[in-house]
Write a protein that holds these residues in place. Structure first.
Motif, short mmCIF file in Angstrom:
data_model
loop_
_atom_site.label_atom_id
_atom_site.label_comp_id
_atom_site.label_asym_id
_atom_site.label_seq_id
_atom_site.Cartn_x
_atom_site.Cartn_y
_atom_site.Cartn_z
N ASN A 193 -6.47 3.86 0.35
CA ASN A 193 -5.35 2.32 0.68
C ASN A 193 -6.45 1.28 -0.76
O ASN A 193 -5.87 0.21 -0.81
N ARG A 245 -4.67 -2.58 -8.11
CA ARG A 245 -3.43 -3.21 -8.47
C ARG A 245 -4.11 -5.00 -8.79
O ARG A 245 -3.43 -5.48 -8.94
N GLN A 246 -6.05 -4.49 -8.59
CA GLN A 246 -5.90 -6.28 -8.90
C GLN A 246 -6.37 -6.74 -10.03
O GLN A 246 -6.51 -5.27 -11.36
N LYS A 247 -5.76 -7.57 -10.56
CA LYS A 247 -5.65 -8.00 -11.86
C LYS A 247 -6.91 -7.83 -13.17
O LYS A 247 -7.21 -7.01 -14.31
N GLU A 250 -12.15 -6.81 3.40
CA GLU A 250 -11.72 -6.84 4.68
C GLU A 250 -12.07 -8.22 6.15
O GLU A 250 -11.08 -8.22 7.43
N LYS A 303 -13.45 3.33 2.81
CA LYS A 303 -14.10 2.21 2.43
C LYS A 303 -14.70 2.33 1.68
O LYS A 303 -14.64 2.76 -0.18
N TYR A 352 -3.79 -11.46 6.33
CA TYR A 352 -3.28 -12.03 5.15
C TYR A 352 -2.88 -10.18 4.88
O TYR A 352 -1.97 -10.03 4.59
N PHE A 353 -3.36 -9.69 5.20
CA PHE A 353 -3.04 -7.96 4.97
C PHE A 353 -3.24 -8.14 3.90
O PHE A 353 -3.84 -8.79 3.31
N THR A 389 -5.72 1.35 -3.62
CA THR A 389 -4.95 1.18 -4.38
C THR A 389 -4.55 0.11 -4.59
O THR A 389 -5.09 -0.86 -6.05
N GLU A 390 -5.41 -0.89 -3.59
CA GLU A 390 -5.51 -2.09 -3.77
C GLU A 390 -6.54 -2.98 -4.55
O GLU A 390 -6.68 -3.46 -5.56
N TYR A 441 -1.71 -6.73 -2.18
CA TYR A 441 -0.82 -5.94 -3.40
C TYR A 441 -0.36 -4.84 -2.63
O TYR A 441 0.19 -4.05 -3.45
N GLN A 447 -9.36 -11.54 5.30
CA GLN A 447 -7.90 -11.40 5.37
C GLN A 447 -7.98 -11.02 6.75
O GLN A 447 -6.24 -10.13 6.96
#
Lengths: 301, 285, 261
Positions: free
Chosen positions: A22, A29-31, A97, A120, B90-91, A25-26, B94, A100
């Protein structure tokens, strides 16, 4: 209907892995990450197109000079970008974390704090690994491209000289250029570079367990990065006093991981040394992660 | 069985050097029965979120204890049957909706076809099937709350803790969330929701508890509490205008007092929803 | 509180527990001659702050390359001393880079020396020639230092020999260096031939003859010498030294003998 099984409650590597994937992936995908890695790749690729800097007299001397430059530059770039990804990528993990609120959704399930923390970290370590692999492939391609160019020049010189060709000389040049390009010890240099980056990421994670300011985390991690390199030099200057050595030992000596310069100069790195360094890195890594867990386990959210 | 039981649950926060301690929760004694919907109400700072966090072992009590289905809260296993929706989540921006639920499902030990089926089920339940492959950064607030509910339900828990589930959500979304809660209750689940949007809580909760400055000041059945036992309200239809006087006299003759005579009002929320429904022909995407 | 204390404790344990391991790594590093370099103030003046930070961060090679490439622009603008200083710094940063010593000394002894000699704008011919000799010496010292730092590569010995031969016009010293260079297993074979030739030029005909004979009696299939050249040289020396036919490898009367083995 419940898809859950009763074995939840023990420490689960599967949960750690789920969190790691997870995280990876996050991050990927960040610009910001994409821009960074793209920039790194362009920079590394451009190394093979540098025109003749330096005194490059054509021929063997020039070829070796250029290949040294390419290797130094590319490994340096990989080091710098790797460090950025390791430090900045990890520094934001826990603060994000918290911001959010996702940490609450995870820890409110039967997930242990250590599973979360290690997950993490593993995600970050994987991010650095993937980045390093991608950059190394580009580096290999750039190096091979440059080397092939020089080999072609040698071949053409031989063809042009026709009967007067000095085949012995040409064979020797070819051999030297090939050895400079296909240096297996470059892999060792990259391996140790990765271990250093993994350690840096762990240190950043440790700092982030008690501070939620990303700027602070990055700053402290960079500070430790520089200190780690100076430790080696400091040890030489103040090697006598036992107390001084004791204190210096607290900061991990990061210079032992830097074998790139020596590899590029043509030295072979014995596997014994590589093993020692990896053991050192592993022990420190385990300690840093354990320390992070001790602090994180007591942290109220 | 009590879904939640707390005994003198107390939390004091240290405010730093020499600034004393903040009493966030003062000897809370709470019992939530299994199968009921319990509303934890109170102004901001009254200790609602603190209570939920203490139950979930996200913070630790200064004194007192709590149990979930008779399992002490400091044990990891106590969270086996709890789902939590935090305030303003917010989860992971992406990930897509489907990937998010798959992640939480994996955390709960699910995999493969079973996981995929569960994710599809949940998306259907919260009405987000169409947005399955959209990244969460493109979700509206209402959609985020619904995905939040879905992740809380992923392991089919017996107990749900919802912290401000309708905060910032538009009336339609609010209504849908409340309908969902009622459906969950019909499935036999226990729901504890904390909110300060009182009107919305009123429809859904069986029992409420009101917190103020960390203390439970009032607790009881909603219907009981809200009834004004002193007054009687009679709603009349088809009464000719002239007959009004006769009714008022009858009340006065019997010894009562007519407090007010007016046309009953519908709520603004019902008006709003009816207007939208009429406009859209009843269907909501 | 307990958490922070445990954290500190485990870090201390790791730090001090790995002390013996660190010692072993250090001794190995010293033996392999890896690692550290201290940046002196002179180096810092030449390099500038940015590169110093680069060195401190572990990017010694990149910094050295930078300085080296930078010296190239000095070369183009004929700032000989700046170029010289930078080449010095490059070797200080990476004292085991054969490239820096090799090409650096070449620049000093050949290029800069020549440039100063023909620089009639600034010097008379006599002054120019004197300055050229100074640059020859600088190049020589540079190579000698280089050899001290990298004694295990043939290239610098060869270059020193070449320098003695071409610029100092001393075939005897050249021969000495060629001998050392030729002793390395990866040295190209022509160095051995040059060694023999310089011995002859130095006047040591007997040693030169032995030298050539030693080459001749190697396995011709395994060792890639230019055997025609070797033969020619042996014949010449045998004629020079007037060796009686019976002892010659290539007697003048009888047909050419087969090379041994």
């Amino acid at each position: 209907m419940s898809g859950a099984r009763q074995e939840w409650v023990g420490f689960s590597l599967r949960r750690v892995w789920a969190i790691a994937v997870n995280t990876l992936t996050e991050s990927v995908r960040q610009k910001v990450y994409l821009v960074l890695i793209l920039f790194a790749l362009v920079l590394i690729a451009s190394a093979s197109f540098f025109s003749q800097f330096g005194f490059g007299d054509a021929g063997e001397q020039g070829a070796l000079e250029q290949l040294k430059f390419v290797k130094d530059f590319c490994l340096g770039a990989i080091s710098v970008f790797g460090m950025l990804i390791a430090i900045v990528g990890t520094a934001q993990l826990i603060p994000n974390e918290l911001e959010q609120r996702t940490i609450y959704t995870i820890l409110s399930k039967p997930v242990r704090r250590c599973e979360f923390l290690f997950g993490k970290y593993l995600g970050s370590a994987l991010l650095v690994l993937v980045s390093l692999l991608v950059m190394s492939v580009m580096f290999g391609a750039a190096l091979k491209f440059k080397g092939d160019n020089y080999l072609r020049v040698v071949r053409e010189t031989v063809e042009r000289a026709g009967e007067n060709a000095n085949l012995e000389e040409a064979a020797r040049q070819t051999e030297r250029i090939r050895a400079a390009v296909l240096d297996a010890d470059l892999v060792k240099a990259l391996l140790l570079a990765y271990v250093k980056l993994a350690l840096l990421a762990a240190i950043t994670l440790l700092v982030s367990t008690f501070s939620t300011s990303m700027v602070f985390n990055v700053a402290v991690a960079l500070l430790i990065f520089f200190s780690g390199h100076l430790v080696g030099a400091a040890k030489e200057r103040w090697a006598e006093s036992g107390a001084a050595r004791f204190l210096l030992a607290l900061v991990p000596d990061l210079s032992v991981f830097n074998v790139a310069d020596d590899v590029i100069l043509g030295d072979a790195i014995p596997w014994g040394y590589v093993a020692k360094v990896m053991l050192y890195g592993a022990v420190y890594l385990a300690a840093v992660l354990a320390a992070a867990q001790f602090i994180f386990a007591e942290r109220e959210l | 069985m009590d879904a939640i039981r707390t005994e003198n649950l107390t939390k004091k926060y240290n405010l730093g050097w020499g600034r004393g301690r903040l009493l966030a929760l003062d000897r809370l004694n709470l019992r939530v029965r299994e199968g009921e919907v319990y509303g934890l109400l109170g102004p901001n700072g009254s200790g609602k979120s603190t209570a939920l966090k203490l139950i979930l072992n996200l913070v630790w009590p200064t004194s007192g204890a709590a149990w979930i289905f008779d399992v002490p809260c400091d044990k990891v296993v106590s969270r086996l049957h709890v789902g939590f929706l935090p305030e303003n989540p917010y989860f992971y921006r992406y990930l897509t909706g489907g990937e998010t639920l798959e992640f939480y499902g994996r955390l709960c030990g699910m995999r493969g076809a079973l996981l995929r089926r569960r994710v599809a089920e949940l998306l259907e339940m919260v009405g987000l099937t169409a947005a399955r492959d959209r990244r969460l950064s493109g979700y509206s607030k209402g959609m985020l709350q619904r995905i939040g509910l879905a992740q809380a339900l992923v392991h089919d828990p017996r107990l749900l803790l919802l912290d401000e589930p309708t905060a910032g959500v538009d009336p339609i979304g609010s209504r849908e969330i409340r309908d969902l809660i009622l459906r969950l209750k019909a499935m036999g689940k226990t729901v504890i929701l904390s909110s300060h949007l009182l009107a919305q809580v009123q429809d859904v909760c069986d029992r409420i508890g009101i917190l103020n400055l960390g203390r439970l000041v009032l607790e009881g059945d909603v219907s009981q509490l809200l009834k004004d036992q002193q007054r009687l309200s009679i709603t009349v239809q088809d009464l000719p205008e002239g007959a009004r006087g006769a009714v008022e006299s009858a009340v006065a003759a019997a010894g009562g007092t007519v407090v007010s005579v007016e046309h009953p009002e519908t709520t603004l929320e019902d008006l709003f929803l009816k207007a939208l429904r009429k406009d859209e022909g009843g269907a909501r995407p | 509180m307990r958490g922070i204390l445990s954290a500190i404790l485990v870090l201390l344990l790791a730090a001090w527990g790995t002390l013996p391991l660190q010692e072993r790594m250090e001794t190995q590093r010293l033996r392999l001659k890896f690692g550290g370099v201290t940046v002196t103030r002179e180096m810092r003046d030449v390099m500038g702050q940015g590169l110093v930070i680069g060195v401190l961060a572990g990017f010694r090679g990149v910094a050295a390359d930078f300085v080296w490439i930078w010296s190239h622009s000095d070369w183009e603008q004929k700032r000989w001393f700046q170029q010289y200083n930078k080449m010095q710094v490059a070797t200080m940063l990476q004292p085991r880079s054969v490239l820096f010593w090799d090409v650096g000394s070449w620049h000093m002894a050949w290029n800069i020396g020549y440039a100063e000699r023909v620089d009639t704008n600034n010097y008379t011919l006599a002054q120019g020639m004197k300055r050229e000799l100074v640059w020859h010496e600088r190049g020589r010292q540079f190579l000698v230092r280089g050899i001290q730092n990298v004694p295990n590569r043939y290239e610098l010995y060869f270059k020193l020999g070449w320098l003695y031969d071409q610029k100092f016009k001393d075939p005897c010293l050249a021969a000495e260096q060629y001998a050392i260079a030729a002793g390395f297993s990866n040295a190209p074979t022509f160095i051995a031939r040059m060694h023999c030739r310089k011995l002859a030029e130095c006047g040591k005909y007997a040693e030169a003859y032995d030298c050539w004979k030693r080459i001749w009696f190697q396995d011709h299939k395994k060792v890639p010498h230019l055997w025609g050249v070797v033969e020619r040289e042996i014949r010449r020396i045998e004629n020079e030294m007037d060796i009686p036919d019976a002892q010659r490898i290539f007697p003048q009367q009888s047909p050419k003998p087969e090379p041994s083995r």
